[in-house]
Design a protein around this motif. Structure first.
Motif, PDB file in Angstrom:
ATOM      1  N   ASP A  47     -12.062 -65.735  16.822  1.00  0.00           N
ATOM      2  CA  ASP A  47     -12.914 -66.766  16.665  1.00  0.00           C
ATOM      3  C   ASP A  47     -12.614 -67.973  17.049  1.00  0.00           C
ATOM      4  O   ASP A  47     -13.526 -68.931  17.303  1.00  0.00           O
ATOM      5  CB  ASP A  47     -13.129 -66.750  15.092  1.00  0.00           C
ATOM      6  N   ASN A  48     -11.383 -68.061  17.165  1.00  0.00           N
ATOM      7  CA  ASN A  48     -10.844 -69.545  17.861  1.00  0.00           C
ATOM      8  C   ASN A  48     -10.645 -69.697  19.328  1.00  0.00           C
ATOM      9  O   ASN A  48     -10.421 -70.710  19.736  1.00  0.00           O
ATOM     10  CB  ASN A  48      -9.247 -69.872  17.110  1.00  0.00           C
ATOM     11  N   GLN A  49     -11.143 -68.666  20.002  1.00  0.00           N
ATOM     12  CA  GLN A  49     -10.953 -68.717  21.422  1.00  0.00           C
ATOM     13  C   GLN A  49     -12.137 -69.829  22.080  1.00  0.00           C
ATOM     14  O   GLN A  49     -13.037 -69.892  21.451  1.00  0.00           O
ATOM     15  CB  GLN A  49     -11.058 -67.170  22.099  1.00  0.00           C
ATOM     16  N   VAL A  50     -11.684 -70.308  23.198  1.00  0.00           N
ATOM     17  CA  VAL A  50     -12.514 -71.162  23.600  1.00  0.00           C
ATOM     18  C   VAL A  50     -13.199 -70.532  24.833  1.00  0.00           C
ATOM     19  O   VAL A  50     -12.662 -69.825  25.644  1.00  0.00           O
ATOM     20  CB  VAL A  50     -11.589 -72.578  24.269  1.00  0.00           C
ATOM     21  N   ASP A  51     -14.404 -70.706  25.051  1.00  0.00           N
ATOM     22  CA  ASP A  51     -15.149 -70.285  26.380  1.00  0.00           C
ATOM     23  C   ASP A  51     -14.573 -71.005  27.304  1.00  0.00           C
ATOM     24  O   ASP A  51     -14.971 -72.158  27.645  1.00  0.00           O
ATOM     25  CB  ASP A  51     -16.705 -70.602  25.973  1.00  0.00           C
ATOM     26  N   PRO A  52     -14.095 -70.332  28.400  1.00  0.00           N
ATOM     27  CA  PRO A  52     -13.760 -71.074  29.549  1.00  0.00           C
ATOM     28  C   PRO A  52     -14.834 -71.635  30.581  1.00  0.00           C
ATOM     29  O   PRO A  52     -14.481 -72.790  31.290  1.00  0.00           O
ATOM     30  CB  PRO A  52     -13.096 -69.717  30.359  1.00  0.00           C
ATOM     31  N   GLU A  53     -15.936 -71.086  30.577  1.00  0.00           N
ATOM     32  CA  GLU A  53     -17.069 -71.770  31.278  1.00  0.00           C
ATOM     33  C   GLU A  53     -17.398 -73.208  30.642  1.00  0.00           C
ATOM     34  O   GLU A  53     -17.893 -74.094  31.284  1.00  0.00           O
ATOM     35  CB  GLU A  53     -18.309 -70.987  31.463  1.00  0.00           C
ATOM     36  N   LEU A  54     -16.883 -73.615  29.481  1.00  0.00           N
ATOM     37  CA  LEU A  54     -17.406 -74.817  28.843  1.00  0.00           C
ATOM     38  C   LEU A  54     -16.350 -75.796  29.407  1.00  0.00           C
ATOM     39  O   LEU A  54     -16.358 -77.022  28.890  1.00  0.00           O
ATOM     40  CB  LEU A  54     -17.409 -74.872  27.583  1.00  0.00           C
ATOM     41  N   LEU A  55     -15.205 -75.420  29.771  1.00  0.00           N
ATOM     42  CA  LEU A  55     -14.011 -76.363  30.192  1.00  0.00           C
ATOM     43  C   LEU A  55     -14.073 -76.978  31.564  1.00  0.00           C
ATOM     44  O   LEU A  55     -14.636 -76.426  32.319  1.00  0.00           O
ATOM     45  CB  LEU A  55     -12.755 -75.636  30.352  1.00  0.00           C
ATOM     46  N   THR A  56     -13.829 -78.263  31.438  1.00  0.00           N
ATOM     47  CA  THR A  56     -13.846 -79.183  32.787  1.00  0.00           C
ATOM     48  C   THR A  56     -12.577 -79.601  32.902  1.00  0.00           C
ATOM     49  O   THR A  56     -11.912 -79.918  32.183  1.00  0.00           O
ATOM     50  CB  THR A  56     -14.772 -80.230  32.648  1.00  0.00           C
ATOM     51  N   ILE A  57     -12.084 -79.626  34.262  1.00  0.00           N
ATOM     52  CA  ILE A  57     -10.933 -79.848  34.748  1.00  0.00           C
ATOM     53  C   ILE A  57     -11.115 -81.341  35.465  1.00  0.00           C
ATOM     54  O   ILE A  57     -11.702 -81.614  36.334  1.00  0.00           O
ATOM     55  CB  ILE A  57     -10.193 -78.903  35.687  1.00  0.00           C
ATOM     56  N   LYS A  58     -10.353 -82.145  34.771  1.00  0.00           N
ATOM     57  CA  LYS A  58     -10.358 -83.598  35.311  1.00  0.00           C
ATOM     58  C   LYS A  58      -8.874 -83.834  36.051  1.00  0.00           C
ATOM     59  O   LYS A  58      -7.855 -83.399  35.862  1.00  0.00           O
ATOM     60  CB  LYS A  58     -10.410 -84.475  34.228  1.00  0.00           C
ATOM     61  N   PRO A  59      -9.136 -84.790  37.203  1.00  0.00           N
ATOM     62  CA  PRO A  59      -7.798 -85.032  37.879  1.00  0.00           C
ATOM     63  C   PRO A  59      -6.999 -85.844  36.835  1.00  0.00           C
ATOM     64  O   PRO A  59      -7.337 -86.702  36.130  1.00  0.00           O
ATOM     65  CB  PRO A  59      -8.222 -85.944  38.834  1.00  0.00           C
TER      66      PRO A  59
END
Length: 66
Positions: free
Chosen positions: A46-58
């Motif tokens: 239930d606590n897992q984060v969807d990887p497609e919703l993550l954004t990588i910032k410099p």
């Protein structure tokens, strides 16, 4: 104790114990109500984060942190 039958029976007993442990550990004895407790962690799913919703910032440069 030096009898060949004794050592043969020891080998058979150890092989039978090994087979029973393998069956128990693999869940092959669950129909008898025997086996290790299954590991379940539904709260982690239930606590897992969807990887497609993550954004990588410099990363911020060292000069901007002063």
């Amino acid at each position: 104790m030096n009898s060949k039958y004794f050592w043969r029976n020891v080998v058979y007993a150890l092989a039978a114990i090994n087979l029973l442990f393998w069956l128990w550990n693999d869940g092959g004895l669950r129909f008898l109500g025997l086996g290790p407790k299954p590991v379940q962690e539904p709260h982690r799913v239930d606590n897992q984060v969807d990887p497609e919703l993550l954004t990588i910032k410099p990363a911020a440069s060292a000069a901007s942190s002063h």
